[in-house]
Scaffold this active site. Structure first.
Site, PDB file in Angstrom:
ATOM      1  N   CYS A  65       0.839  -1.190   0.000  1.00  0.00           N
ATOM      2  CA  CYS A  65       0.000   0.000   0.000  1.00  0.00           C
ATOM      3  C   CYS A  65       0.879   1.248   0.000  1.00  0.00           C
ATOM      4  O   CYS A  65       1.981   1.254   0.537  1.00  0.00           O
ATOM      5  CB  CYS A  65      -0.908  -0.008   1.222  1.00  0.00           C
ATOM      6  SG  CYS A  65      -2.051   1.397   1.305  1.00  0.00           S
ATOM      7  N   ASP A  67       0.417   3.808   1.695  1.00  0.00           N
ATOM      8  CA  ASP A  67       0.382   4.413   3.029  1.00  0.00           C
ATOM      9  C   ASP A  67       1.802   4.639   3.556  1.00  0.00           C
ATOM     10  O   ASP A  67       2.642   3.741   3.505  1.00  0.00           O
ATOM     11  CB  ASP A  67      -0.392   3.499   3.983  1.00  0.00           C
ATOM     12  CG  ASP A  67      -0.774   4.183   5.286  1.00  0.00           C
ATOM     13  OD1 ASP A  67       0.147   4.613   6.010  1.00  0.00           O
ATOM     14  OD2 ASP A  67      -1.974   4.279   5.586  1.00  0.00           O
ATOM     15  N   CYS A 124      -6.348   0.443   6.764  1.00  0.00           N
ATOM     16  CA  CYS A 124      -6.101   0.950   5.411  1.00  0.00           C
ATOM     17  C   CYS A 124      -7.201   1.930   5.010  1.00  0.00           C
ATOM     18  O   CYS A 124      -8.391   1.578   4.988  1.00  0.00           O
ATOM     19  CB  CYS A 124      -6.046  -0.212   4.423  1.00  0.00           C
ATOM     20  SG  CYS A 124      -5.770   0.294   2.712  1.00  0.00           S
TER      21      CYS A 124
END
Length: 240
Positions: A65, A67, A124
């Protein structure tokens, strides 16, 4: 930020000098951090960057991800050059994504990585957004892939009443489906026809503990794919 007495277009102008100063400081902090990192590495090994510049030979492709809390090297305790990385929102593997496919092809066929890991994480934002009915803009088209995962597993997810538990479970199911999507690609299937040292895995990172949860969905052959996804070798196709 203080308001300036002078008005523009009938509205008070805003003094942005403090904002610009803060932006400059945050930018310069990156350059200072780089200098400090270089200095530290050279103290540990005077040949560190000369060795690094010679090339890479990673054994792992990380599809994670975007992130900022889940950088591959930090999470796994690995060094630069040990993990080849592709990241996107919610670690999605889309069969028409040429960016991801190009990374996968290079990692599998040129770098000859041994492990491809799809790494999601609890909390998430992309998964949370996909669970909602809100419109966010262009990203809604990307989140559709996660909504498709929900549709496939709605019989399970609809029975979960706690929102956090539902999000966490969708994170896990999303990773599992993306592992499956990887296995369906011609890149991975062709690699399995040529060698037996390539494995695909699914992980979820718990940001609260830092620990990785192996979802036990690893695959090292196309045998678990549905018949419709199984591909003949290129040589077999040419002979038909």
């Amino acid at each position: 930020m203080a308001l300036i007495e002078e008005k523009k277009n009938g509205k008070p102008a805003i003094d942005t000098s403090n904002l610009k100063l803060a932006q400059t400081d945050s930018y310069n902090a990156l350059l200072r951090g780089n200098s400090q990192w270089v200095e530290l590495k050279l103290k540990e090994d005077s040949e560190y960057f000369k060795t690094l510049a010679k090339g890479q030979c990673p054994q792992i492709l990380w599809i994670g991800c975007s992130d900022s809390r889940v950088p591959a090297n930090e999470v796994t305790g690995t060094k630069p050059g040990e993990v080849f990385v592709h990241r996107n929102i919610a670690n999605v593997v889309v069969h028409s994504d040429m960016n991801m496919l190009s990374v996968l092809d290079y990692a599998v066929n040129v770098l000859k990585v041994k492990h491809v890991i799809v790494a999601g994480h609890y909390g998430c934002g992309g998964v949370a957004a996909a669970l909602s009915n809100k419109q966010f803009g262009l990203i809604d088209n990307w989140l559709r892939h996660i909504k498709d995962v929900y549709r496939l597993h709605s019989h399970e997810l609809d029975r979960i009443t706690d929102e956090t538990q539902k999000q966490n479970r969708l994170v896990e199911l999303n990773v599992s489906e993306q592992v499956y999507n990887l296995c369906k690609t011609s890149i991975v299937q062709n690699a399995w026809m040529e060698r037996h040292d390539l494995e695909v895995h699914g992980w979820v990172i718990d940001l609260g503990t830092g620990l990785i949860k192996d979802l036990k969905v690893s695959s090292s052959s196309p045998h678990n794919l549905g018949y419709v996804y199984a591909l003949d070798s290129i040589a077999a196709v040419a002979s038909h």
